[in-house]
Design a protein around this motif. Structure first.
Motif, short mmCIF file in Angstrom:
data_model
loop_
_atom_site.label_atom_id
_atom_site.label_comp_id
_atom_site.label_asym_id
_atom_site.label_seq_id
_atom_site.Cartn_x
_atom_site.Cartn_y
_atom_site.Cartn_z
N PRO A 3 -17.52 -3.61 17.19
CA PRO A 3 -18.02 -2.68 18.20
C PRO A 3 -17.52 -3.05 19.59
CG PRO A 3 -19.74 -4.21 17.59
CD PRO A 3 -18.59 -4.47 16.66
N ALA A 4 -17.59 -2.07 20.49
CA ALA A 4 -17.31 -2.34 21.90
C ALA A 4 -18.40 -3.27 22.45
CB ALA A 4 -17.28 -1.03 22.68
N PRO A 5 -18.12 -4.01 23.52
CA PRO A 5 -19.12 -4.93 24.07
C PRO A 5 -20.41 -4.20 24.45
CG PRO A 5 -16.97 -5.35 25.04
CD PRO A 5 -16.84 -4.07 24.25
N PHE A 6 -21.54 -4.87 24.23
CA PHE A 6 -22.83 -4.28 24.58
C PHE A 6 -23.81 -5.39 24.93
CE2 PHE A 6 -22.87 -4.98 20.01
CZ PHE A 6 -24.09 -5.60 19.79
N LYS A 7 -24.87 -5.00 25.63
CA LYS A 7 -25.96 -5.91 25.97
C LYS A 7 -27.08 -5.71 24.95
CE LYS A 7 -29.16 -7.04 29.78
NZ LYS A 7 -29.55 -6.66 31.17
N TYR A 8 -27.61 -6.81 24.44
CA TYR A 8 -28.67 -6.76 23.43
C TYR A 8 -30.00 -7.17 24.06
CZ TYR A 8 -31.57 -8.25 19.48
OH TYR A 8 -32.60 -8.44 18.59
N MET A 41 -20.88 2.25 15.53
CA MET A 41 -20.42 1.33 16.57
C MET A 41 -19.18 0.55 16.11
SD MET A 41 -24.07 -0.09 18.03
CE MET A 41 -23.27 -1.33 19.07
N ASN A 42 -19.16 0.14 14.86
CA ASN A 42 -18.02 -0.61 14.36
C ASN A 42 -16.74 0.21 14.39
OD1 ASN A 42 -19.46 -2.95 13.91
ND2 ASN A 42 -19.87 -2.52 11.76
N PHE A 43 -16.86 1.51 14.14
CA PHE A 43 -15.71 2.41 14.22
C PHE A 43 -15.50 2.94 15.63
CE2 PHE A 43 -16.39 2.77 9.58
CZ PHE A 43 -15.08 2.58 9.15
N ARG A 44 -16.35 2.50 16.55
CA ARG A 44 -16.30 2.90 17.97
C ARG A 44 -16.46 4.40 18.16
NH1 ARG A 44 -13.23 -1.61 21.54
NH2 ARG A 44 -13.81 -3.38 20.21
#
Length: 292
Positions: A3-8, A41-44
């Motif tokens: 996935p693209a970067p994200f805040k968790y 998300m993995n496939f964006r």
């Protein structure tokens, strides 16, 4: 893929989760079961900059049949728990038919009813069940709450009436009526695949054995679950003979407009929908008679 970067952020309470959604708006997504969101998300195909993990909000899971207002199901209730709840399946027998068709056991172990309905895939089974059962969606934000009937909740392909700061927190279904039979059926290319067409049928009989109410919703044949209940108007007040049911199924075929896909043409989907409607109505009628 990754996935693209994200805040968790792990939400500590419902209020915390809703305040975070109000703060980040469209940039944030709730993480429940993750069975639709994480692959996207993995496939964006989905690129949220913030993931709000709500798995710790245990108050949003479970089934309540004690309120006198029908059956209320928390949005974080997992398919697995519904499959194992005999009391719930007795009250909502459409789920007993439909749940085994949803993906595979590994996915049903994690997937949640609220996540599925919020994702609003028109080929998925649960949106059609919610429409057929006249479910009510309880939505909540940091500033208040509201309820939306299922037929108005689904607005387009992967699109719902949820506002950017709202969460689906609960789904309410009416209590089952006496002399009511239900049936869900679908045709898929392989077990666990999305349906080429699926049908959720509910029939209620009067004291003379005639049809008093009929509900029908389809999945896989439109950009939303299709409420085809109006096409069953010829059943009302009539004994549910083979001929009457066949006529109703033909009306359903006329009203739907499937687009077709790589697995079947629009005409094939329409044909399958008609066949399933006829079979599902017949079985629902038999069950209503048996349960009378």
């Amino acid at each position: 893929m990754k996935p693209a970067p994200f805040k968790y952020i792990a939400a500590s309470s419902l209020d915390h989760a809703l305040s975070l959604k109000a703060e980040y708006g469209d940039e944030a997504r709730f993480l429940a079961g993750g069975q639709s969101l994480i692959p996207a998300m993995n496939f964006r195909l989905a690129r949220p900059s913030v993931l709000i993990d709500i798995n710790g909000l245990k108050d949003l899971a479970g089934v309540d049949q004690t309120s006198g207002e029908g059956i209320r199901v928390g949005a974080l209730t997992r398919y697995r728990d519904l499959e194992r709840d005999s009391r719930f399946l007795t009250s909502c027998p459409l789920f007993a038919d439909a749940l085994p068709h949803i993906a595979h056991p590994q996915i049903r172990n994690r997937g949640t009813i609220g996540g599925n309905l919020s994702h609003a895939d028109p080929a998925s089974e649960l949106p059609a069940l919610a429409v057929a059962m006249e479910g009510r969606m309880r939505l909540k934000s940091s500033t208040g709450g509201r309820e939306v009937v299922a037929s108005e909740f689904f607005q387009g392909l992967l699109t719902t009436d949820l506002r950017v700061d709202e969460m689906l927190v609960e789904i309410a279904f009416p209590a089952p009526k006496h002399r009511t039979g239900t049936c869900f059926m679908e045709v898929a290319r392989r077990r666990g695949d999305f349906a080429l067409a699926g049908v959720a049928a509910i029939l209620t009989l009067d004291g003379e054995g005639r049809c008093a109410k009929a509900r029908l919703a389809l999945c896989g044949v439109g950009e939303t679950p299709v409420d085809a209940s109006k096409a069953l108007s010829s059943l009302i007040g009539q004994p549910c003979t083979d001929g009457v049911i066949e006529t109703a199924a033909a009306e359903v075929q006329k009203m739907i407009a499937p687009s077709g896909n790589v697995h079947g043409t629009a005409d094939y989907q329409r044909h399958i929908a008609g066949v399933l409607t006829q079979r599902a109505l017949t079985i629902a009628h038999q069950r209503a008679c048996h349960g009378a």
